[in-house]
Scaffold this active site. Structure first.
Site, PDB file in Angstrom:
ATOM      1  N   HIS A  36       0.823  -1.208   0.000  1.00 27.64           N
ATOM      2  CA  HIS A  36       0.000   0.000   0.000  1.00 27.64           C
ATOM      3  C   HIS A  36       0.860   1.262   0.000  1.00 27.64           C
ATOM      4  O   HIS A  36       1.888   1.326   0.639  1.00 27.64           O
ATOM      5  CB  HIS A  36      -0.993   0.036   1.160  1.00 27.64           C
ATOM      6  CG  HIS A  36      -0.439  -0.260   2.512  1.00 27.64           C
ATOM      7  ND1 HIS A  36      -1.233  -0.240   3.627  1.00 27.64           N
ATOM      8  CD2 HIS A  36       0.797  -0.590   2.937  1.00 27.64           C
ATOM      9  CE1 HIS A  36      -0.506  -0.539   4.669  1.00 27.64           C
ATOM     10  NE2 HIS A  36       0.719  -0.760   4.294  1.00 27.64           N
ATOM     11  N   ASN A  37       0.393   2.226  -0.774  1.00 31.28           N
ATOM     12  CA  ASN A  37       1.014   3.545  -0.830  1.00 31.28           C
ATOM     13  C   ASN A  37       2.387   3.565  -1.466  1.00 31.28           C
ATOM     14  O   ASN A  37       3.112   4.552  -1.336  1.00 31.28           O
ATOM     15  CB  ASN A  37       1.081   4.177   0.573  1.00 31.28           C
ATOM     16  CG  ASN A  37      -0.296   4.352   1.162  1.00 31.28           C
ATOM     17  OD1 ASN A  37      -0.721   3.590   2.042  1.00 31.28           O
ATOM     18  ND2 ASN A  37      -1.041   5.298   0.640  1.00 31.28           N
TER      19      ASN A  37
END
Lengths: 350, 350, 350
Positions: free
Chosen positions: A237-238
């Protein structure tokens, strides 16, 4: 099929030979026959140029007494990639939309689509023109898929994912599953950090088979234009992967890794969370990147990854550890035989 | 169920005990009950042989005063594998072809098939006899699937793939996606090298869940007869894996890796492009194989992989680096205390 | 949306500020706006607290002169996880059972289900209440799925699998494929050890995208309550993962690995067969765990994994190998210049 005159123009090469000769197929150097074009990449192949039965060979510079027609290109491999496309890239033909398409309300479909049987699309999606969706593709709600994108069999795309134009996603890839975030509670039970961000994949990306690209926690996970991922890659994520960066198979990017433009990341690499890899960096296979990497650096070794040259020096010494240990032993023997001793007790004062 | 007399014959073992005793089930040593056959593999289990309630135990050699019936086999584990099959391998029963099969024109289906719901087959394929296709299997155009092959749920097989007989492909595997090949153009944009080869999987192979086996660039990617792949394995374009080679989970073969026959490759191994691993070689877990490996070699360590014995010696010294550093320090102290110095300035003349 | 008074109670925090202020959204510190709640985790964020436009900020202790409303929590990250859930966790709404469900005989379906299109369930299964099955999910025969479990697109679950309540399985995961077990026969051909065990996944587990969890050989492969797996993880046959253990992406557990409760296993870790990892142990990224690990240990390095502190010391010395080699060289020079020699031939008597 193309004449060499046509092909030379298409791939931006200079022809030494017969402009009216015709090639129908690209082939490897070893297998090329009459009617084929191939590549002689490097001196090793140049020396064997007259062994080839190929009609035309792409090379970096003229070769004396060459029998085959030559196409001289500044970047032969690039010219060959273009020749392969010129000869083998099938023109897009819309196969239409399978009658069994399951599609949610509010979804807008583009024109000239190729939607195979057994595709499922959620609500409020926007599917561009000339998109190809193979059987078993599942697209969640509120997704956008850009023009000319090809999604192979059994790819799963979670809701709210943005995918650009001319993207290729290979079979089994999963785009937009939850990022991995948990906090232990008072009794040690893991409480889920809901993952509210999305995945955005920009134009011209290619995603390999069975990759997993997680949605962001709050902000989005982003693949910039032209990122190319091999198979079985994890993008946490991210993460953000920069334009034109290529990544080999089974590499994993921990949450929040930022990778610059034009990086080359080899296979089975792992990155620590929240680090930055600068533009144009190269990471060699199996490296465990624990700290941010400066632009243009070449990192190697295992865990932790090190500047490649420093690692090579250390590794050479590591390989010679038996010899080093023998030398120390010999020194000890000499000292002992000379009757030398330490004048005071050696403390472990390091 | 079989009598021990029958079973002894089936697994090529010598029975010491009751030929009319009946076993219905194979079980682990710890869990075996009356009516079970189990395996006592090694001295540790031999010593516990009379603790077992199993009706029969396969062992390498006779054991005095053994209560259970014994089946003496030269290779007890192999005999046990055969006993498990004799007792638990269900006979094939054709379930027929689901009415919802989507199949393209020109595809020929064999007899006695087991095609579950929601299978999609492209055009001009040839599907052998007694093939089992689980739900969600997607087969592209112009594929061949041999007799008695079993393909589990949601496997994706790209066009022009050749799969032999008695092959097992576990769920989620992707066969024939594009190999990973790009060339940066003048602006650094990655130009795709079209992948024109195929994947050929010979008879008796088994492919684990979520593996990815890429098609070749020009020539084919090939798994020879009897290759066994665990889960999540990457096989890059133009690899060739030799007969009877077994590969544990999460290993990745870079493009063009040639692996010999009868090799044992452990988990999370990675290989450099275009290297050769000789027949019968063993590669230990997580090794990064950067150079070709001679037949029969045992390679270990991480990156780069090394001959196992050399690696062990180095690793032992690496583990004792603190001690070596202390010994050097002590030598320095002795030298210093003895008033010895170098007669000239030491250059970094290495 | 909640008032801060409500939210403080829900997340067990003390409010310093306006109890009637309303928050609608959780957001990261950098992106938070009016109407948002966020987290200031650590001194670095505390110092920037008045830069934030968030309506409320969760912190560990009161901060003087803070402009935003503060929610003081003993464990701010945990409180934030709960605040995110309070604001963003959508209440379950049953979407019903798609008319195209393919379901085998003897299968019992619970109430208030959300079964999307293109789901296939085998015979004699038991599906709990409020279960969500996304498109392309394939469930074999004789499986149990507990209440409130969510299974994402194209997950394949083999026959006889047991899955608890409130489990989340992300897209592409494969549960219950055969464990990897073969024995070479007299001609070197690999004979399959049939895999007769099952997979049991207890309540509150989460399984990442494209994971592969194999069934056991005789006994079961077990994930205890609350195990959380990231993406692309391999769990071999007969593994047991303890309660609340979290595992990062691309880690592989060889057959028979036993992992305790509350362990933290980082990414790309590999384990040797049949080892035990004690409760509360931490394994750092890419470690190759070759021996059993005591409870609470922190293991690092690559292959073989070592106690982290021992590894750090060794690694520091490894990094200074060039210096150590120089020191040995200098000692040799001094000894040589001093005219010292060994009095007898040094044997390689180690």
């Amino acid at each position: 099929m193309h004449t060499l005159a046509q092909l030379a123009q298409m791939i931006n090469a200079v022809l030494i030979g017969d402009p009216n000769a015709v090639v129908r197929r690209a082939q490897s150097f070893e297998q090329a026959e009459a009617g084929d074009i191939t590549l002689a990449d490097g001196a090793r192949y140049h020396a064997r140029i007259n062994e080839s039965r190929a009609t035309a060979i792409i090379v970096a510079s003229p070769i004396d007494h060459a029998t085959p027609n030559l196409l001289i290109a500044r970047n032969p491999k690039l010219a060959f990639a273009r020749a392969i496309q010129a000869l083998h890239q099938a023109a897009y033909q819309a196969r239409g939309v399978s009658a069994d398409l399951v599609v949610g309300e509010g979804t807008a479909l583009g024109e000239d689509l190729s939607i195979h049987a057994r595709v499922t699309i959620g609500t409020h999606c926007r599917i561009g023109h000339r998109v190809t969706l193979h059987p078993g593709v599942v697209i969640g709600d509120e997704c956008h898929i850009g023009d000319d994108t090809v999604i192979y069999a059994n790819v799963a795309i979670y809701s709210r994912t943005e995918i650009g134009s001319r993207v290729i996603i290979h079979a089994g890839a999963v785009i937009g599953a939850d990022g991995f975030g948990f906090v232990p509670d008072e009794e040690g039970r893991q409480v889920k950090l809901l993952q509210l961000g999305r995945v955005r994949i920009e134009d011209d990306c290619e995603i390999g088979a069975n990759c997993a690209i997680d949605r962001g926690g709050f902000e989005d996970t982003v693949l910039r234009r032209g990122v190319k991922l091999d198979n079985l890659i994890q993008v946490g994520h991210n993460c953000e992967l920069g334009e034109d960066t290529v990544v080999a198979a089974q590499t994993g990017f921990s949450g929040g890794t930022k990778v610059g433009r034009g990086c080359v990341i080899a296979g089975q690499v792992g990155t620590q969370q929240h680090i930055t890899i600068g533009d144009g960096a190269t990471i060699l296979g199996q490296a465990g990147v624990t700290k941010s990497v400066r632009p243009g650096a070449i990192m190697g070794g295992t865990m932790p990854a090190q500047e490649y040259n420093a690692w090579r020096r250390r590794h050479a010494l590591y390989s010679r550890l038996p010899e080093l240990a023998d030398r120390v032993k010999q020194l000890e023997k000499i000292i002992h035989d000379a009757g030398l001793t330490i004048s005071e007790s050696p403390g472990s004062d390091e």
